[in-house]
Structure formats: C-alpha cells, structure tokens
Design a protein around this motif. Structure first.
Motif, mmCIF file in Angstrom:
data_model
loop_
_atom_site.group_PDB
_atom_site.id
_atom_site.type_symbol
_atom_site.label_atom_id
_atom_site.label_comp_id
_atom_site.label_asym_id
_atom_site.label_seq_id
_atom_site.Cartn_x
_atom_site.Cartn_y
_atom_site.Cartn_z
ATOM 1 N N THR A 258 0.678 -1.336 -0.037
ATOM 2 C CA THR A 258 0.083 0.171 -0.044
ATOM 3 C C THR A 258 0.953 1.183 0.068
ATOM 4 O O THR A 258 0.704 2.255 -0.798
ATOM 5 C CB THR A 258 -0.872 0.005 1.339
ATOM 6 O OG1 THR A 258 -0.939 -1.247 1.724
ATOM 7 C CG2 THR A 258 -2.043 0.523 0.915
ATOM 8 N N ILE A 259 1.815 1.314 0.991
ATOM 9 C CA ILE A 259 2.547 2.504 1.073
ATOM 10 C C ILE A 259 3.616 2.587 -0.220
ATOM 11 O O ILE A 259 3.611 3.819 -0.904
ATOM 12 C CB ILE A 259 3.907 2.146 2.293
ATOM 13 C CG1 ILE A 259 2.974 2.002 3.388
ATOM 14 C CG2 ILE A 259 4.567 3.563 2.268
ATOM 15 C CD1 ILE A 259 3.835 1.329 4.473
ATOM 16 N N TYR A 260 4.000 1.510 -0.769
ATOM 17 C CA TYR A 260 4.619 1.543 -2.147
ATOM 18 C C TYR A 260 3.843 2.231 -3.091
ATOM 19 O O TYR A 260 4.250 3.267 -3.847
ATOM 20 C CB TYR A 260 5.087 0.159 -2.587
ATOM 21 C CG TYR A 260 5.755 0.337 -3.967
ATOM 22 C CD1 TYR A 260 7.097 1.041 -3.981
ATOM 23 C CD2 TYR A 260 5.467 -0.310 -4.953
ATOM 24 C CE1 TYR A 260 7.912 0.972 -5.234
ATOM 25 C CE2 TYR A 260 6.181 -0.251 -6.053
ATOM 26 C CZ TYR A 260 7.324 0.159 -6.179
ATOM 27 O OH TYR A 260 7.956 0.629 -7.392
ATOM 28 N N LEU B 48 1.235 4.071 -2.842
ATOM 29 C CA LEU B 48 1.129 5.565 -2.516
ATOM 30 C C LEU B 48 2.176 6.329 -2.838
ATOM 31 O O LEU B 48 2.096 7.461 -3.706
ATOM 32 C CB LEU B 48 0.862 5.565 -1.038
ATOM 33 C CG LEU B 48 0.182 6.803 -0.412
ATOM 34 C CD1 LEU B 48 -1.494 6.650 -0.822
ATOM 35 C CD2 LEU B 48 0.044 6.921 1.187
ATOM 36 N N LEU B 49 3.325 6.076 -2.481
ATOM 37 C CA LEU B 49 4.859 6.612 -2.929
ATOM 38 C C LEU B 49 4.682 6.985 -4.572
ATOM 39 O O LEU B 49 4.913 7.765 -5.136
ATOM 40 C CB LEU B 49 5.879 5.840 -2.581
ATOM 41 C CG LEU B 49 6.196 6.017 -1.035
ATOM 42 C CD1 LEU B 49 7.130 4.959 -0.441
ATOM 43 C CD2 LEU B 49 6.518 7.409 -0.605
ATOM 44 N N ALA C 239 9.522 2.497 1.258
ATOM 45 C CA ALA C 239 8.140 1.681 1.719
ATOM 46 C C ALA C 239 8.779 0.621 2.514
ATOM 47 O O ALA C 239 7.893 0.057 3.562
ATOM 48 C CB ALA C 239 7.773 0.997 0.277
ATOM 49 N N ILE D 30 9.494 2.137 6.339
ATOM 50 C CA ILE D 30 8.235 2.811 7.113
ATOM 51 C C ILE D 30 7.661 1.561 8.100
ATOM 52 O O ILE D 30 7.863 1.812 9.484
ATOM 53 C CB ILE D 30 7.059 3.392 6.205
ATOM 54 C CG1 ILE D 30 7.786 4.805 5.659
ATOM 55 C CG2 ILE D 30 6.104 3.699 7.056
ATOM 56 C CD1 ILE D 30 7.062 5.329 4.672
ATOM 57 N N PRO D 31 7.457 0.371 7.511
ATOM 58 C CA PRO D 31 6.677 -0.494 8.462
ATOM 59 C C PRO D 31 7.671 -0.900 9.669
ATOM 60 O O PRO D 31 7.202 -1.033 10.791
ATOM 61 C CB PRO D 31 6.357 -1.488 7.517
ATOM 62 C CG PRO D 31 6.429 -1.082 6.257
ATOM 63 C CD PRO D 31 7.338 0.048 6.367
ATOM 64 N N LEU E 7 -3.340 -2.657 5.653
ATOM 65 C CA LEU E 7 -2.190 -2.128 6.343
ATOM 66 C C LEU E 7 -1.386 -3.066 7.192
ATOM 67 O O LEU E 7 -1.755 -3.287 8.212
ATOM 68 C CB LEU E 7 -2.924 -0.986 6.996
ATOM 69 C CG LEU E 7 -1.680 0.050 7.447
ATOM 70 C CD1 LEU E 7 -1.283 0.525 6.161
ATOM 71 C CD2 LEU E 7 -2.143 1.337 8.232
#
Lengths: 194, 330, 390, 388
Positions: D3-5, D7-8, D24, D27-28, D118
């Motif tokens: 998800t983060i990836y 988004l970025l 990415a 962050i986690p 997430l």
C-alpha cells in the motif's frame, strides 16, 4: 497414669537389671523423672513405648544438660502418649563429660522424632548417640570443633571484629564472663603489625 | 457440583471484585503512602528509651542507680555516676549511653526503674547515615522533658505524675518533724551541685549538729520533694517497709556524704546502722530493699549477698565485707 | 516401627541407566537455598534430582543459629522473655506464653483469671495471623503471584495493629510476664478485638472462594507430600501437620493449660495427610479459633492482670527442672527449664521448637516428587527459621 | 508495505524505484520498532498497576503522575545496572541469547494487520511465517539457560523447551481449523473472511462453535508459548529462581523481558486476527476514517487480550511441569484435532442450522469424553471430620 514409684517398679520389673532411680523435679512442676543407666535405657524406653499401659508413642523433647560439678552430661527425654493422652514420663541418662566416653544409646530407632534432636544434643553437648542413623552437626557448621552449650565453653574471639562506639559496655559485659575483650585482641594485632 | 474450571472462574470473580473495589472501598486499598500519610501511633507503642526530667534539664529523675544497666538483656546501657572532686557520688549520671543499634526495645529498663526516670519513646524515625557514633544516644540526646512524656504517652504520664505526687506527700508527712529532715531531704538527685550544702569537716559541730544542719539547709534547697519521694515509687519488689528512724534520724542517710564521712557519722551506731551507713543511701531498691531494709536483712542474716548495692559499687561491697568480718559473721 | 533412613549418603545416589541403546541419564545435585525465594529464610535443601524428580533431599539448617539457649542461661529469668519473641517471630505472643507457662510451673505461680483470658485471646489471635500467613505463603509458593499472600497480610495487619496497641510492638510483643500479662486490655482494645473477630469469617469465605476450589490448586496439592499417621506420631510431628494426618491430638484439649478447658471448640482432622489437608486444616482451625475468641471476649472477667506476689526483679525460682508446653500455631512449643541453687537465672534453658522437629520427615515426604512439589511441601510444613535455628 | 509503495509511486512518479522501495520497506520497520516496544513498556506499567489494584495496593505511582514515567525509569535503571556475566559462562552464547529473544518477537508483528491493507508485509503464508518465527524464540531461552552454567537456569531452559515445543502443536492445529474456514494462510485474507455479518462483528470466527473452541485452545497455547501464568514454569520464581534468566542482569535481562512481552503481545495480535476479526468492528473499513476506526478496534481488542492475561496472572496458581505436558498432549491436542473435523463438518453441511447442531454436538461430546478420560483422580472434593 500411675504414680512415679509404680512406674519405676514396673520398669525395673520389665527390664531386669535396669538401675532406675527417681529424680524429683521442681516441687511445683511435679514432673519426677526416672534416671536410667546407659546400658538399659534403650530397653526401658522400648518398654514404655510398647507396653499398653503406657504406650508412650510420642517422644516430645530431647535435650542435654551439662553438670560440670559432677562431671556428667545428662540427656533428658520427655515421653508422651498420644494414644492414651497422658504423660509425661521423663527419662534421664547420664554420661561422663570426657568427649570420648560421652556416649549414650540413641533412641532414634524407637522414635524417629529423636533424629534431629539427638543430632542437636550431639552438636551442642558432644553426646555421641550409638545407633543414630547419621550423627552429624546440625546447627553449627561441620568444621566447628567445640560443643558450645557446655558450661566450660569459652567463645573464641576469632571473628573479624570491627570497633563499635560501645566497647566499654561490650567489655564490661564480657568481663563478667571472663572472656578476653575484642579490643584487647585488636590492640594485640595492631601491635603485631607494628 | 460445578464443572471443571468453576473454581478458576470463582477466583477470577474475587480478584475482579478486589480490583474494582480498590477504587471505591478503603478496605480494599489498604496501602498507607508513608511519607505523606502516616498511621497515628498507639500510646503503648514503644521504640527507644529516653530519660525524663522535671522542669529544667538538670533536674533529671535518674539517680544513676544502674538498675536498668544490670537488667538490660542486650547490655546496651552504659552508666557512669557523677562524682564531685572529693569523689562523692552526686546521684546523677555523668555518662548515660544507650546504643540503639543494640537496644531491642524490650522496655525492661522502664519496668525495673524505681524512679520513673526512663521511659519508652515512640519516635520511629531514627535512621542515620552511619552505623557507629550516629547510633549511640548520649545523655543530652536522651533527656526529654516531662511535657514531652505527656505528649507521647498522655494517660500513662498523668498516672505517673499522680503517683509521684502522692508519694512526695507521704514522704513529706513522714519528714514533718524537723528533728530529722535529713532522712527526707537526703537524696537530692535533681538539685544542682550548687544547691547542695555540705558542712565542712573542720566546722565546729558534733556529728548530730552537723547532720541536723546539713539536713535543714539542704531541705531549703528547691526541687527536693519529687526526687526525694522517688525511692518509694513503684518499688516493683515489695520492699520491706523502712524501719522508723530514731529521734536523731540517720545522719549518714545522705547520699551527698562520702563513705568516710558516713562511717564516721555511724561509728557510734549499732551494727545494722554501720551496715546501712556503708550503703549508697539512695533508697534505689536495686537490692530489692531500701538501704535500711537491706542493712537489716544482712544484719539479720536474711540476705547473704553483699554485692547488691549497685550505686555503692565496689566501695560499698568492700566496706560491707569488712564490717561483716569485724563482726565475725563472714 | 518406622526405620529411619540408614544408608550413608553416597550409597543413596541413584544413577538411572536408560534402556538398551539409549543415553544414560545422570542425577543432578541442586542446592535449594540458603538464598532462594521460597525457602522461608536461610534454609537449605541439598537435593539430588533425577530429571525433575527428587531422589534425595537433605535439610541443612543453622544459618540463623545464634545460640539462643546459651544467651538465656546467662541472664535473669525475665531477661530472656524478649528473646523468646525472636524465636518464631510470627507468634511472639505464644512464645511468651510458653516460656511464662514453664516458669510458672517451676515457681508454682497462680495466674489471675483475667490474665488467663487475655492470654487466650492474644494466643488465638496469634493463631489466626500465623495460619493466614502460612496459607498465604503456601499459595505464594504455588505461584499465585502474591495475591493471596497480600490478602492474608491485609488481615494480619489488623491483628498486628491491635497487638501494637496492646503490647507496644507489632511483632516483638514481649507481652507476657510471670504470673500474668504486662498491660491490661482496656475496653477500646476489647472492642477492636471483637471487631476483628467478627470480620474474620467473612474474609475467610472470600479467601476460600479465591482458591479452595481452584482446580489448579487441587491438582497441585492433593496426594502430594503424604504424611502417614504412624510416621507423623513416631516422628514427633505436632500441630496442624499431625492433625492433617488424622492424629487426634491438641495440647489445648489434652493439657487444658490456661483456661482452654472452659471453651467449646472442635479439632478438625484430615484423613489423607497431604498438602491440601494441611492447607485446609489450617482454614478450619482458624474458624475454630474465631469461636474461642468469641467466647473469651464474651465472658472475660474483671480483675488483676498480674499476680501481685511476683517480683519483677531478683525473681528467684526454686531448684529443680520442669517442662512446660503449649499448642503454638505451628505445633508443640515446649520449654525445658532447670533451675540451680542460686535460682537467679536458668541453669538450663531448652526450647522445643515445633518447626525444627516438623522438618524431621521433610525428606520422607519429598522423595519421588517434583522440585515444584518440594517447595509447596516445605511451605505446608510452615517453618520459621528463627525457631528452627534458634 | 505494498500500500505504502503504491502511494509513493503515485505521488512521486519520477523518483527512482529503489529509493521508494527502500522507503516503503523502512516505514513499516520503523513503525514496528517504534510502536510495539512502546506498547510493551506501557503494558508493564498497566500490568503492575492492575496487579497492584487486584492486591489492594497502588501500583507504581511515584514517577510522574500515576507513575506514567515508570517504564522509562525502569529502562534507565536497567541500562545503568552492572552487566554481570558468570565466570564460567559461555560468554558468546550468553551474550547472543537476549538478542535472539527479541528478534523473533519483532518479526512476528510483520504479519499482523492493523487496518485494511495495512499490514507490514502481506505474506500469503502469513500464519505459517508467524508460527515458524515464534518457535525460534525457544532457541533463545535454551541458549540463555545453557550458557549461564547455572543449574536453575538449566532446569528452566529444559522446561521452556519442552513446554513451548509441545504447546506449538495444538496451537498450529487450532490455526489449521481457521485456515480451513478462511481458505487462506494470509492474515489479511483471514480477516477479510470474517468481514460479514452485523456491523462487522457477526462474522468473527469466535462466534462459531469450532471458532470458539479454537479460540480457547489458541489462547491457552499462546499463554504457554509466551510463558505467562499459569504456564510460567520456565521462570517459576518460587521453584527455580528465575529460570533461564537467573544469571542475567541489566539490559540483557531487559531484553529478555522485552522479548517475552512482545511475544505475548504479538500472540494476542494473532489471536485477534484469527478469531476476533482482526481490525473489524463498527465503522472499520477502507479510507482514512475507516482505517482509523480499524486501527482503533484492533488495538482495543489487543488491549483486551492483554488485560485478560494480566487478570489470569493475578489470580491463578501455577501448574506443575508434568501436569502441563499432560494437559498439552492429552487434552489440547485431541481437542484441536476434533476441532479440525468439526470445521470440515461445518463446511459440508447443507444447512447452517444443521451445521451448528452437528459441530456443537461433536465438540461438546468430545470435550466431555476427554475430561472423563483425563480425570486422573487427584481432584477430589473432601469433607473433614472433627475430633470427638
């Protein structure tokens, strides 16, 4: 329970050749004791334990007493009966004070409860109990030499003593027991160092 | 009959009740957060001893009779009686130490004290940064006023005061005939040395006059009554009632006098009186009698032990033995 | 007749060889104590373990030995009264009573009635606090994370507060005197005692609800550390332990010392003699003690609290010896005293400490059990090292 | 992570791929390393305060208001304490053991989803990974116990190994039931499978008979796995002084504690994920607000599970080692097997009502039979007689 004379008579009948004599206690306590000779005490004790009239199945208290005046150490057994709820019968045995001759037969085979108490008597009075399963010191450490509860025992001042502000009191307290005050020892050590 | 695990759940119910209850019920939250909040100490509570004085610090009740010192089980008390330059005992401790690192707060010193002089404090915050000198309390630290005693143990203190007062009156009544004030006014533990009047040896008086004078003068000095009364107070042992003094009184019955003087005063007196004169004259009951009674007991053969007079120390014992030898009783 | 363990130590090590083709297992010597969370003081058990199973266990004591008896023989009769507080520091009241009783036996002192009542009251309160703490510690050893222990201490504190109000000190009471007690109980103290007595059963109910039926506790305690009746008698075991094994013997009933003849109470008896019985007998004894307390507090008479003829100082005891014993919370606490010609101080002063003698059969109870069981068995014996080592 | 990836990627179109990927991933990791240790710290505080209240006392309440700074104080103290290593210890292993204790517990969190999509790493074998990692923590306990050269430590280590290994089995089998029901090993998929029913609550597996049994089995197993009362025999302080970390002091000890508590929390997280519908709850769902609600629900359930742990710890005594093993092999294992059967029955029953009846019947019957079979006779209700 019968009068002490009767008990003495019965005991000496049951165990031929046992020298049993009556020792009076403090008048108010009224717990006269039987002083038995070393050779026969085990038999007498067994008689008291197994005879149905007494059935002394509970050996409550075992202890030693030191009598330097007569040069003897006494071992005292307090027997009670749980089955018949009576007692006590007080057995006393005497042994000479010399460490090598100071031995009495152990009653632990009769009453398991004597095990630790006889060990304690051995530890503090130096009475050797013949027939005790493992007769070791129990309260003092094994390397300890003397028997501290004997009346002629003088505590050694060999622990590392540190000065307190109250030596005067300490010395006066110990002077009453005829012990070398630690201050003197420390002074001597200081002198040695110098 | 419950299923398997019922007991477990019951237990959890109990703990849950305690958890919730701890927010509402004081019974279920018993912690006292010490420095901020404290439980009030009950009156009987005891920590370490202190010495009581009446009024000013030099009027201490203690007469250094050493009873507490001998009776203290852990031997934590150390007393030296004060003596003036002539070596006369002044009926006050010069040194009074209590090693509170040794003291076990057993209160026996309080029970045996015949003078109500030593009492138990209930101040439990005595921690110190150190194990040695910090933990020894000397005379100044130990002396607390009678008011303080009233503060820590109100009811007990009032009883004690009443007792002292009553005994003082009794003593005063006994001492009423001015013929023998010496007997009454004799022990002046409280009086300062300045207040102590002793007729000099070389003054032109015969013993009786000297005794009368010294007694009379010292009876004028303040602060006598309670202290003089003290010997009778709470003699825990039922002491033999003091024999009634002869008309002349016992001129030697004055702890202010030295041994030589006392024996000098008593040289004409009877054997029992001689023995009495050898005592320290404090009527402290350390021996279980007062001085008169102890003397009579020895003379009468009821008491064989000559070492019982604690305030007199070795001096008295030596003198007693000497006297007994003279009388051929030893 | 039960034979004591006779083999010397080295023969009694077992080496269990595995079956054919498997590794041999070896025994492991572990010294539990003297510094251990749950040996109740500086007490040591030299264990030989086969895996987790105990094959040999030797109690080692004396780390707290201070020659209490010799101290007592060097000071006046009264002087050793405060030292008896230090024997079993949970129950100083009963220690005082035992010593006072022995001396009174020797000297033939008659104790006033009110004093006897006061003694019964404080002794039974002591029994309550000892048993409740014993149970608390036992459950602590079971791993109940301090919760039962702290509930126990919550109640104990109330009793200790009362003791402080009465005797001046919470644990080192030094309260009894030859021929009575030092301080009289005033009405405030009596009401406090009544209140405690009244509240105690409620607490016991909650306490039992917390754990008596707890399956884990049952599984842990039942059939563990069984003490047979014959061995219990023969080994001089006394107190709740022997009653848990079904021995019907309570000195309060047998000797009827003090005034225990007057009170109506029962003696609970267990049948199995395992840890659970020892736990539950204590609970039941507490309930009986509450009964005694209620009766005593109900009909305590007025009168002197101290025999007037007894001297505090220069107290002399006639020549001779005597043995006085009471039913202390942990068992039979006896004092054997010998007085010589001078009579000023004990010539011989011997303590018969219950928890010391109750340890005699510790090994017999522990053999074949797991390490965890050893701990709770020791806990169920309920020892106090101040008394074991003296 | 994906998800983060995404988004970025959508925001910085021109940025190089590696950088975004690195971010990415970072962050986690940062999230795990930052958040969960914090939760651990305050779990200790909550535990101490709750236990205190249970025991009629205030917990720690001196450092800061309500003792809010207590965990930091503890941490500082443990860091400043002397680090003692026994002379005869195996230095290297003794040093590595605490590290080994922490890493697996941290890895566990990488598959615990806290909101829709997430999850740190969306492994399609998430559950499997979790078990694999959690078992590795045993190694740390054994290393610690062995390296200390202390008999108590050794005993503790032995106990720990036996216990954890044997409780692994019923746990996995309980999970298998869930996997069968959800049809996937991925944690996200398992949560999704529960996302029907009333207000995202009705669908939780715990509301099914097999789910409930599985939940109980798994919770017990999780407690044993993370050595919590009543299964804390590896560090039974009243028997073997502190078990495998008897010889640890200072920060190494702290690391052991950290590892244990993290494992406990992670296990609670996995329990929540598998049985209590993970992040599902009223208002949970995609989007920012929904994600927020999801995280809220997840952490609420997590907290509930932790509190249950604490409550039990404050109440129950500890079981004995042989009883522990017997319980694992004689009760939990058969029960979990039967549970699997029950799930199968559930899947293939024509009607839902019939499925309920059948599975409940099977489970209850088997439980009764098992408890009868395992009635060892030690548990008896006694009555006491009184002397005449």
């Amino acid at each position: 329970m019968e009068a002490i004379e009767k008990i003495k008579e019965l005991a000496s009948q049951a165990v031929p050749g046992a020298k049993v004599e009556i020792v009076n206690s403090a008048p108010a306590a009224a717990q006269p004791a039987l002083l038995v000779d070393r050779e026969q005490v085990f038999a007498v004790a067994r008689f008291f334990k197994e005879d149905p009239r007494f059935a002394m199945d509970f050996c409550s208290c075992v202890t030693g007493v030191d009598y330097p005046k007569v040069d003897q150490v006494e071992v005292v057994y307090h027997l009670y009966s749980i089955a018949l709820k009576h007692g006590p019968i007080v057995l006393k045995v005497r042994a000479p004070r010399e460490l090598d001759q100071c031995r009495v037969p152990s009653l632990t085979p009769l009453w398991r409860g004597c095990e630790f108490q006889e060990r304690e008597a051995y530890d503090l009075y130096g009475v050797k109990f013949d027939g005790h399963p493992d007769l070791r010191r129990i309260l003092m450490w094994d390397e300890f030499k003397d028997h501290p509860m004997r009346k002629d025992y003088a505590p050694p001042m060999d622990y590392d003593w540190e000065p307190t502000p109250h030596d005067d009191t300490l010395q006066r307290a110990m002077a009453t027991e005829g012990v070398v005050p630690p201050t003197a020892i420390v002074e001597a050590e200081k002198a040695k160092k110098k | 009959m419950g299923f398997l695990g019922k007991g477990l759940l019951e237990g959890m119910a109990v703990t849950a009740r305690n958890f919730v209850g701890s927010y509402f019920d004081k019974e279920r939250l018993v912690t006292v957060q010490y420095p901020e909040e404290r439980v009030e100490v009950p009156e009987n509570s005891r920590t370490f001893p202190f010495l009581v004085y009446d009024g000013t610090a030099d009027k201490m009740r203690c007469v250094a009779c050493k009873i507490c010192e001998t009776e203290c089980p852990p031997q934590c008390i150390y007393i030296v009686m004060e003596r003036d330059e002539k070596g006369k005992p002044l009926q006050r401790p010069k040194v009074f130490d209590i090693d509170i690192s040794v003291c076990m707060q057993c209160q026996i010193c309080v029970e045996v004290c015949p003078f109500e002089a030593i009492k138990m404090d209930n101040d439990y915050e005595k921690s110190q940064y150190g194990r040695f000198d910090e933990l020894v309390e000397h005379l100044p630290d130990l002396l607390k006023s009678n008011e303080y005693y009233h503060k820590v143990k109100p009811s007990e203190a009032t009883i004690v005061d009443a007792k002292l007062k009553a005994d003082a009156e009794k003593k005063a009544k006994k001492a009423a005939p001015a013929a023998k004030p010496a007997a009454a006014a004799a022990p002046i533990p409280a009086a300062a040395p300045a207040a102590r009047i002793v007729i000099p040896e070389d003054a032109p008086f015969n013993p009786e006059q000297r005794a009368w004078l010294s007694g009379f003068l010292s009876s004028l000095s303040p602060g006598v009554a309670p202290a003089a009364a003290a010997p009778q107070v709470a003699s825990t042992a039922p002491a033999t009632a003091p024999a009634e003094a002869p008309a002349g009184g016992w001129p030697w019955h004055d702890p202010g006098l030295g041994m030589a003087q006392r024996m000098d005063l008593a040289k004409t007196a009877s054997f029992a009186d001689k023995l009495m004169a050898a005592m320290a004259q404090t009527d402290c009951h350390a021996c279980g009698y007062d001085c008169r009674g102890y003397a009579d007991a020895i003379a009468g053969g009821a008491e064989a032990d000559l070492s019982l007079c604690l305030p007199g120390e070795a001096e008295t014992q030596r003198k007693l033995e000497e006297l007994m030898k003279e009388a051929g009783k030893l | 007749m039960i034979q004591p363990l006779t083999e010397p130590a080295e023969n009694r090590y077992t080496l269990t060889p595995g079956p054919e083709g498997l590794i041999e297992t070896q025994t492991l010597e572990v010294s539990i104590g003297p510094q251990h969370p749950s040996t109740h003081g500086v007490f040591r058990m030299d264990c030989v373990l086969d895996g987790e199973t105990v094959v040999q266990l030797k109690p080692v004591m004396g780390y707290l030995h201070r020659n209490h008896e010799q101290l007592a023989e060097k000071m006046a009769w009264l002087g050793s009264m405060p030292y008896t507080d230090r024997l079993d520091y949970f129950n100083s009241m009963t220690n005082n009573w035992a010593y006072a009783l022995a001396v009174e036996k020797l000297a033939g002192i008659k104790v006033p009635e009110r004093a006897e009542y006061i003694r019964v009251i404080v002794a039974e309160l002591t029994r309550l606090l000892n048993h409740v703490c014993a149970i608390g510690f036992l459950l602590q050893d079971l791993g109940a994370w301090g919760t039962p222990l702290l509930y126990a201490f919550r109640e104990r504190e109330k009793i200790l507060d009362l003791f402080e109000a009465v005797s001046g000190s919470r644990m080192m009471c030094n309260y009894m005197r030859f021929g009575g007690v030092r301080v009289d109980l005033d009405d405030k103290m009596l009401t406090a005692a009544k209140e405690i007595t009244g509240r105690f059963p409620k607490f016991l109910d909650e306490f039992e609800k917390l754990l008596t039926n707890n399956e884990v506790l049952l599984a842990r305690c039942q059939r563990v550390g069984i003490l047979p009746k014959e061995l219990a008698i023969n080994a001089s075991i006394s107190g709740p332990m022997t009653r848990a094994s079904g021995v019907e013997y309570d000195i309060r009933k047998v000797d009827k010392y003090g005034l225990y003849g007057r009170f109506d109470f029962r003696i609970p008896l267990g049948d199995v003699g395992d840890v659970y019985d020892r736990y539950y007998i204590r609970v039941l004894e507490m309930r009986e003690s509450v009964k005694i307390l209620q009766q005593a507090l109900r009909d305590i008479p007025q009168g002197p609290h101290l025999a007037p003829e007894v001297k505090l100082r220069n107290f002399k005891v006639p020549t001779g010896d005597g043995y006085g014993r009471i039913e202390a919370p942990k068992g039979e606490l006896g004092f054997y005293l010998v007085s010589d010609e001078s009579g000023k101080q004990p010539y011989r002063y011997h303590v018969r400490p219950p928890s010391f003698i109750n340890l005699t059969i510790l090994e017999d109870m522990c053999l074949g059990h797991k390490v965890a069981d050893v701990i709770i068995i020791l806990g169920s014996v309920d020892i106090v090292l101040g008394e074991v080592d003296r | 992570m994906e998800t983060i990836y995404q988004l970025l990627r959508s925001t910085f179109a021109k940025a190089p791929d590696a950088v975004l990927l690195a971010i990415a991933i970072a962050i986690p990791i940062l999230f795990i390393v930052a958040v969960y240790p914090l939760i651990f710290a305050y779990t200790t505080l909550v535990e101490r305060k709750a236990l205190g209240r249970v025991q009629n006392r205030y917990g720690p309440n001196r450092v800061g208001r309500w003792g809010i700074l207590q965990p930091i104080a503890d941490g500082l103290k443990l860091m400043l304490k002397e680090d003692i290593v026994p002379r005869s210890a195996d230095k290297l292993v003794h040093f590595l053991a605490p590290v080994m204790a922490v890493i697996p517990s941290l890895l566990l969190f990488s598959v615990v989803p806290i909101a829709p999509g997430l999850v740190p790493v969306n492994l399609n074998i998430g559950i499997l990974f979790a078990f694999a990692v959690s078992t590795a923590s045993v190694l740390a306990l054994f290393m610690g116990g062995w390296a200390s050269r202390n008999k108590f430590s050794l005993l503790g280590a032995m106990r720990a190994v036996a216990q954890v290994v044997s409780y692994e089995v019923p746990m996995v089998l309980a999970a298998v039931a869930i996997v069968m029901a959800a049809g996937s090993l991925s944690t996200l998929a398992i949560v999704k499978a529960q996302s029907h029913g009333f207000a995202n609550i009705g669908g939780w597996f715990v509301w099914r008979p097999w789910g409930f049994v599985g939940f109980v089995l798994f919770t017990i197993g999780a407690m044993a796995e993370s050595a919590r009362t009543p299964f804390d025999i590896p560090e039974a302080e009243s028997e073997i002084i502190a078990g495998y970390h008897t010889e640890y002091s200072g920060f190494k000890f702290a690391l052991f504690q950290l590892g244990e508590y993290l494992a406990a929390i992670a296990m609670a997280g996995i329990t929540v994920t598998m049985f209590l519908g993970g992040y599902l709850g009223p208002g949970s769902g995609p989007g920012f607000f929904g994600g927020l609600m999801s995280a809220f629900w997840f952490f609420t359930k997590l907290g509930a599970m932790i509190l249950l742990n604490i409550w039990i710890r404050g109440t129950w005594p500890r079981v004995r080692v042989d009883q522990l093993m017997a319980f694992a092999w004689k009760v939990l294992l058969p029960m979990s097997l039967i549970n699997i059967v029950a799930v199968g029955v559930w899947q293939y029953m024509p009607s839902r009502g019939l499925a309920w009846a059948a599975t409940t019947l099977v489970l209850v019957l088997s439980f009764v039979i098992l408890s009868k079979l395992n009635a060892t006779g030690t548990i008896e209700r006694r009555t006491y007689r009184y002397a005449s």
